[in-house]
Design a protein around this motif. Sequence first.
Motif, mmCIF file in Angstrom:
data_model
loop_
_atom_site.group_PDB
_atom_site.id
_atom_site.type_symbol
_atom_site.label_atom_id
_atom_site.label_comp_id
_atom_site.label_asym_id
_atom_site.label_seq_id
_atom_site.Cartn_x
_atom_site.Cartn_y
_atom_site.Cartn_z
ATOM 1 N N PRO A 64 -6.073 -25.361 54.415
ATOM 2 C CA PRO A 64 -6.006 -25.233 53.086
ATOM 3 C C PRO A 64 -7.099 -23.902 52.915
ATOM 4 C CG PRO A 64 -7.374 -27.030 53.663
ATOM 5 C CD PRO A 64 -6.851 -26.482 54.737
ATOM 6 N N MET A 65 -6.988 -22.958 51.857
ATOM 7 C CA MET A 65 -7.751 -22.080 51.582
ATOM 8 C C MET A 65 -8.157 -22.258 50.024
ATOM 9 S SD MET A 65 -5.192 -19.135 53.037
ATOM 10 C CE MET A 65 -3.717 -19.767 52.215
ATOM 11 N N CYS A 66 -9.327 -22.701 50.203
ATOM 12 C CA CYS A 66 -9.867 -23.116 48.889
ATOM 13 C C CYS A 66 -11.340 -23.274 48.530
ATOM 14 C CB CYS A 66 -9.308 -24.467 48.194
ATOM 15 S SG CYS A 66 -7.521 -24.815 48.736
ATOM 16 N N PHE A 67 -11.968 -23.244 47.440
ATOM 17 C CA PHE A 67 -13.313 -23.646 47.297
ATOM 18 C C PHE A 67 -13.653 -25.145 47.091
ATOM 19 C CE2 PHE A 67 -12.192 -19.580 45.564
ATOM 20 C CZ PHE A 67 -13.261 -18.664 45.975
ATOM 21 N N HIS A 145 -10.524 -20.272 54.079
ATOM 22 C CA HIS A 145 -10.579 -19.379 53.019
ATOM 23 C C HIS A 145 -11.367 -18.048 53.581
ATOM 24 C CE1 HIS A 145 -11.045 -19.175 48.698
ATOM 25 N NE2 HIS A 145 -11.655 -18.098 49.005
ATOM 26 N N ALA A 146 -11.036 -16.842 53.130
ATOM 27 C CA ALA A 146 -11.608 -15.641 53.525
ATOM 28 C C ALA A 146 -12.576 -15.020 52.664
ATOM 29 C CB ALA A 146 -10.599 -14.622 53.738
ATOM 30 N N LEU A 147 -13.754 -14.517 53.277
ATOM 31 C CA LEU A 147 -14.527 -13.736 52.520
ATOM 32 C C LEU A 147 -14.513 -12.221 52.696
ATOM 33 C CD1 LEU A 147 -18.020 -15.775 53.055
ATOM 34 C CD2 LEU A 147 -16.376 -16.092 51.360
ATOM 35 N N LEU A 148 -14.739 -11.281 51.695
ATOM 36 C CA LEU A 148 -14.752 -10.063 51.793
ATOM 37 C C LEU A 148 -16.392 -9.501 52.657
ATOM 38 C CD1 LEU A 148 -13.033 -7.427 51.408
ATOM 39 C CD2 LEU A 148 -14.293 -7.134 49.143
ATOM 40 N N ILE A 181 -7.736 -20.517 42.875
ATOM 41 C CA ILE A 181 -7.502 -19.673 41.679
ATOM 42 C C ILE A 181 -6.212 -18.436 41.955
ATOM 43 C CG2 ILE A 181 -8.289 -17.875 40.070
ATOM 44 C CD1 ILE A 181 -11.222 -19.131 40.479
ATOM 45 N N VAL A 182 -5.309 -18.788 41.170
ATOM 46 C CA VAL A 182 -4.228 -17.853 41.260
ATOM 47 C C VAL A 182 -4.325 -16.741 40.183
ATOM 48 C CG1 VAL A 182 -1.585 -17.248 41.057
ATOM 49 C CG2 VAL A 182 -2.851 -19.313 42.442
ATOM 50 N N LEU A 183 -4.438 -15.372 40.391
ATOM 51 C CA LEU A 183 -4.421 -14.475 39.394
ATOM 52 C C LEU A 183 -3.063 -13.572 39.553
ATOM 53 C CD1 LEU A 183 -8.091 -12.811 40.075
ATOM 54 C CD2 LEU A 183 -7.197 -14.610 38.317
ATOM 55 N N ASP A 184 -2.852 -12.405 38.904
ATOM 56 C CA ASP A 184 -1.416 -11.826 38.952
ATOM 57 C C ASP A 184 -1.480 -11.159 40.431
ATOM 58 O OD1 ASP A 184 -0.270 -12.293 36.491
ATOM 59 O OD2 ASP A 184 -1.510 -10.707 35.676
ATOM 60 N N THR A 185 -2.484 -10.963 40.931
ATOM 61 C CA THR A 185 -2.597 -10.320 42.227
ATOM 62 C C THR A 185 -3.527 -10.990 43.221
ATOM 63 O OG1 THR A 185 -4.031 -8.421 41.311
ATOM 64 C CG2 THR A 185 -1.864 -8.035 41.416
ATOM 65 N N HIS A 186 -3.634 -10.764 44.437
ATOM 66 C CA HIS A 186 -4.194 -11.223 45.339
ATOM 67 C C HIS A 186 -5.937 -10.406 45.012
ATOM 68 C CE1 HIS A 186 -6.114 -11.748 49.837
ATOM 69 N NE2 HIS A 186 -6.217 -12.965 49.081
ATOM 70 N N GLU A 192 -20.662 -18.114 44.182
ATOM 71 C CA GLU A 192 -22.015 -18.382 44.475
ATOM 72 C C GLU A 192 -22.780 -17.037 45.005
ATOM 73 O OE1 GLU A 192 -22.979 -20.861 43.328
ATOM 74 O OE2 GLU A 192 -21.985 -22.789 43.984
ATOM 75 N N GLY A 193 -22.081 -16.072 44.330
ATOM 76 C CA GLY A 193 -22.586 -14.677 44.549
ATOM 77 C C GLY A 193 -22.022 -13.920 45.814
ATOM 78 N N ALA A 194 -20.957 -14.421 46.476
ATOM 79 C CA ALA A 194 -20.259 -13.970 47.711
ATOM 80 C C ALA A 194 -19.059 -13.504 47.221
ATOM 81 C CB ALA A 194 -20.383 -15.089 48.754
ATOM 82 N N ALA A 195 -18.574 -12.480 47.795
ATOM 83 C CA ALA A 195 -17.208 -11.929 47.515
ATOM 84 C C ALA A 195 -16.007 -12.820 48.486
ATOM 85 C CB ALA A 195 -17.111 -10.535 47.980
ATOM 86 N N ALA A 196 -15.342 -13.387 47.767
ATOM 87 C CA ALA A 196 -14.414 -14.201 48.158
ATOM 88 C C ALA A 196 -12.794 -14.305 47.826
ATOM 89 C CB ALA A 196 -14.745 -15.869 48.131
ATOM 90 N N GLU A 197 -11.891 -14.433 48.316
ATOM 91 C CA GLU A 197 -10.602 -14.256 47.870
ATOM 92 C C GLU A 197 -9.995 -15.241 46.946
ATOM 93 O OE1 GLU A 197 -7.477 -14.676 50.925
ATOM 94 O OE2 GLU A 197 -8.545 -16.376 51.841
ATOM 95 N N THR A 198 -9.177 -14.847 46.089
ATOM 96 C CA THR A 198 -8.318 -15.663 45.240
ATOM 97 C C THR A 198 -7.129 -16.135 46.254
ATOM 98 O OG1 THR A 198 -7.000 -13.929 44.329
ATOM 99 C CG2 THR A 198 -9.012 -14.686 43.135
ATOM 100 N N PHE A 199 -6.320 -16.906 45.649
ATOM 101 C CA PHE A 199 -5.180 -17.483 46.299
ATOM 102 C C PHE A 199 -3.935 -16.360 46.297
ATOM 103 C CE2 PHE A 199 -1.218 -19.840 46.841
ATOM 104 C CZ PHE A 199 -1.624 -20.489 48.198
#
Length: 277
Positions: A64-67, A145-148, A181-186, A192-199
Amino acid sequence: MLLNNERHVQLNRARRHFLGLAAETGAKVAAVGALAATTIFPASIAQAMGKPWWKKEGGPEGDPMCFLRGTSIMTPTGEICIENLQIGDLVETARGKPMAVKWIGRHLYKRSGPSWNGSVIPIRIARHAIDERTPHRDLYVSPGHALLIDGVLIRAKDLVNGISIAPVLPAHQEMIEYFHIVLDTHEVILAEGAAAETFLVTDNNHEGFSNFVEFARLYPVDQRPVMTPFAPIVSIDSGREQLKALLPAGVRRILQVRQPARETRRKIATRAEQLVS
């Protein structure tokens, strides 16, 4: 009044940090993305490996790729726990502009025996594990789940060092509830202050969520967003030698130098050892 002022200062500081990250990210993503598209991951190699290189495991049979419930997400008005976000709410993105939430996926796991299945236990990225201010609180995400970091997306399980990043279940947990979270694009958002991907919506991978029927109702197949990754997704996996074998000798030498997932994990592990020594 003082507390409100302090919160306002902290919010502005976090927003400036995120906008700085957006500018820095744009340059890094462009550079790394160009390399990935033209050198390391040509289409023929992606096909030889059996699936597009950017597609990650997901759904009921993959990670699963989630918070985790309770994760704070940055919005234009401040941080909000992910479970309190609703469709239509705005979240800040690394592109520097807020975007509206299109859907929030949920998944609830219950322990059925004396111990948890290791594949669902969240990875804790401890406070300041990545650098001196990131994340600003412990961040719990699912293993996939991936972090940038440094212009590439790296899965949490590939960053585990057993000290500052490790599988940890918060105390007294009988259930694990994940949200995404799903947005219009990835995109990349601040958790928590860290850069993390949406779905990243690909094929039918939304079916891994318990409320997938809602997504299907809101977005029929012909109306679903077509997404490509925000940034190159790199990993530490057993397929590396297979990939190297498919590459020309010159590109193999580049790969030996450019191992972003391994190098990032090494740097974070070194930082953790220094902090505890």
